[in-house]
Design a protein around this motif. Structure first.
Motif, PDB file in Angstrom:
ATOM      1  N   PRO A 166      -4.956  25.073 -15.106  1.00 29.84           N
ATOM      2  CA  PRO A 166      -5.781  23.859 -15.227  1.00 29.84           C
ATOM      3  C   PRO A 166      -5.099  22.668 -14.571  1.00 29.84           C
ATOM      4  O   PRO A 166      -3.873  22.531 -14.618  1.00 29.84           O
ATOM      5  CB  PRO A 166      -5.919  23.658 -16.738  1.00 29.84           C
ATOM      6  N   ARG A 167      -5.880  21.833 -13.959  1.00 25.81           N
ATOM      7  CA  ARG A 167      -5.344  20.647 -13.303  1.00 25.81           C
ATOM      8  C   ARG A 167      -5.261  19.516 -14.308  1.00 25.81           C
ATOM      9  O   ARG A 167      -6.147  19.318 -15.115  1.00 25.81           O
ATOM     10  CB  ARG A 167      -6.246  20.249 -12.135  1.00 25.81           C
ATOM     11  N   ARG A 168      -4.209  18.790 -14.212  1.00 23.08           N
ATOM     12  CA  ARG A 168      -4.051  17.649 -15.100  1.00 23.08           C
ATOM     13  C   ARG A 168      -4.677  16.430 -14.433  1.00 23.08           C
ATOM     14  O   ARG A 168      -4.460  16.170 -13.258  1.00 23.08           O
ATOM     15  CB  ARG A 168      -2.572  17.389 -15.347  1.00 23.08           C
ATOM     16  N   ARG A 169      -5.427  15.738 -15.233  1.00 23.62           N
ATOM     17  CA  ARG A 169      -6.006  14.508 -14.696  1.00 23.62           C
ATOM     18  C   ARG A 169      -5.050  13.373 -14.943  1.00 23.62           C
ATOM     19  O   ARG A 169      -4.418  13.286 -15.980  1.00 23.62           O
ATOM     20  CB  ARG A 169      -7.318  14.195 -15.409  1.00 23.62           C
ATOM     21  N   LYS A 170      -4.952  12.540 -13.961  1.00 25.64           N
ATOM     22  CA  LYS A 170      -4.100  11.385 -14.116  1.00 25.64           C
ATOM     23  C   LYS A 170      -4.886  10.309 -14.850  1.00 25.64           C
ATOM     24  O   LYS A 170      -5.996   9.981 -14.491  1.00 25.64           O
ATOM     25  CB  LYS A 170      -3.652  10.872 -12.755  1.00 25.64           C
ATOM     26  N   ARG A 171      -4.272   9.806 -15.903  1.00 26.89           N
ATOM     27  CA  ARG A 171      -4.923   8.749 -16.666  1.00 26.89           C
ATOM     28  C   ARG A 171      -4.807   7.436 -15.915  1.00 26.89           C
ATOM     29  O   ARG A 171      -3.830   7.171 -15.247  1.00 26.89           O
ATOM     30  CB  ARG A 171      -4.268   8.579 -18.014  1.00 26.89           C
TER      31      ARG A 171
END
Length: 141
Positions: A125-130
């Motif tokens: 899964p790709r992490r979304r940048k906050r």
């Protein structure tokens, strides 16, 4: 009493006999001091003679006689070695697969997952940048 260099008998402590210090005894016998002490304890080595309060010596004739009692023995024959036992294999989760089960090649699965007969592994899964506010410090975690 032992035989002297001319073949005559040398009396222990006689005029032809000498008191030897430990260094000479070591050269004559080839023994370490602790081994000589252990042999003295069982009565298998000549006793030292006290020369002064802090000095001892050994009669050369006694050492020569002791040396003559020693026989040359060969080394003991070693016992034949037992055949090593077969290793006991324990199956664990990390044990290699049996030769009949061929492990799939990771590169082949990545290139052509449809050929392996198994579904392609899901990508991580790709992490979304906050988004950070202007007032907040971004540490890059």
């Amino acid at each position: 009493m032992t035989s002297g260099p001319e073949g005559g008998a040398v009396e222990t402590g006689g005029p032809e006999d000498r008191l030897l210090p430990w260094d000479r005894v070591r050269d004559v016998t080839g023994l370490s001091r602790s081994t000589a002490w252990r042999l003295q304890q069982v009565g298998d080595f000549p006793e030292p003679v006290r020369i002064s309060p802090n000095r001892v010596g050994w009669w050369e004739s006694e050492l020569t006689a002791w040396k003559a009692t020693r026989t040359v023995r060969g080394l003991p024959r070693p016992r034949p070695l037992a055949r090593p036992r077969e290793p006991k294999l324990i199956q664990t989760a990390r044990s290699p697969r049996r030769p009949t089960e061929k492990a799939p090649d990771a590169t082949a699965m990545a290139i052509a997952p449809e050929l392996s007969g198994r579904p392609a592994p899901a990508p991580p899964p790709r992490r979304r940048k906050r988004k950070t506010s202007v007032d907040q410090i971004d540490f890059g975690f």
